[in-house]
Design an enzyme around this catalytic site. Structure first.
Site, short mmCIF file in Angstrom:
data_model
loop_
_atom_site.label_atom_id
_atom_site.label_comp_id
_atom_site.label_asym_id
_atom_site.label_seq_id
_atom_site.Cartn_x
_atom_site.Cartn_y
_atom_site.Cartn_z
N GLY A 51 127.20 41.95 66.03
CA GLY A 51 128.28 42.12 66.83
C GLY A 51 129.17 43.40 66.80
N SER A 52 129.10 44.24 67.38
CA SER A 52 129.89 45.45 67.06
C SER A 52 129.97 46.40 68.44
CB SER A 52 128.83 46.19 66.09
OG SER A 52 127.72 46.10 66.33
#
Length: 224
Positions: A185-186
């Site tokens: 997640g980024s």
């Protein structure tokens, strides 16, 4: 094909899943519970394999285009003050990656690396307005023939705890090549010149090394 940054995690997960399946066969007597545990273990393995997948991409390289550095959704297109390197106004284009997206970072343009720096930081959700300046992140600047200096920033999200950055100052890089990886997640921010013609829209889904983010072609056509 899987990214090299996931090899250790994939092997560890595979071994744990194998042990879990064997132990479930041996010690769980209720058939429904045994099957549930085994299915859950296999689902976890599939999710890990999906996260670290690294599809082969063969971009159509062009000095006139900036390609998406990652897969994901465009969440920001705005004029901002970039305070770390340029210290002036730039167009920011931000791409958010969910856990199901490919998390390989690819060079958005060909050129020479002028700046590469890692910053430890917080783990705010990746779409938070302050994530670009306060989260764990890396900042990389590529000097390109048509756009001049282009900055991209890998930003860790709430789940990410490690950013991998391969860019080294002085190195010549090719558009679409592997530039790093962000685990779980980024977001990646691009900072482009104010006269860059942006070719994407908010909430548009983009593909790394495939989707054109900005171009100089429109500017050329207008001049002609």
């Amino acid at each position: 094909m899987f990214h090299k940054e996931g090899q250790r995690i994939i092997i560890t997960t595979f071994l744990l899943v194998a042990v879990t399946v064997l132990l479930a066969n041996q010690f769980i007597t209720l058939p429904w519970l045994q099957m549930s545990v085994q299915i859950l273990a296999l689902v976890i393995l599939i999710l890990i394999l999906q996260f670290f997948r690294n599809p082969t991409r063969k971009p159509v390289k062009s000095f006139d285009d900036i390609l998406a550095p990652v897969d994901g959704k465009v969440v920001v297109i705005e004029e901002v003050e970039e305070n770390e390197y340029f210290k002036d106004k730039r167009i920011q284009v931000s791409i958010f990656m969910s856990p199901i997206n490919v998390h390989v970072t690819r060079y958005a343009a060909s050129g020479q690396i002028k700046f590469s720096k890692y910053h430890p930081g917080k783990y705010l959700v990746a779409w938070h307005p302050k994530a670009s300046e306060e989260n764990e992140r890396t900042t990389v600047v590529i000097n390109t023939p048509k756009f001049g200096d282009v900055l991209y920033r890998q930003i860790a999200g709430a789940l990410a705890r490690r950013i991998v950055n391969y860019a080294e100052v002085g190195e010549s890089v090719q558009q679409g090549d592997d530039a790093g990886f962000i685990k779980f997640g980024s977001r990646v921010d691009l900072f482009l010149p104010l006269d860059a013609a942006i070719t994407v829209k908010l909430n548009q889904k983009v593909i790394g090394a495939k989707t054109c983010i900005a171009t100089t072609r429109i500017k050329k056509e207008n001049e002609d």
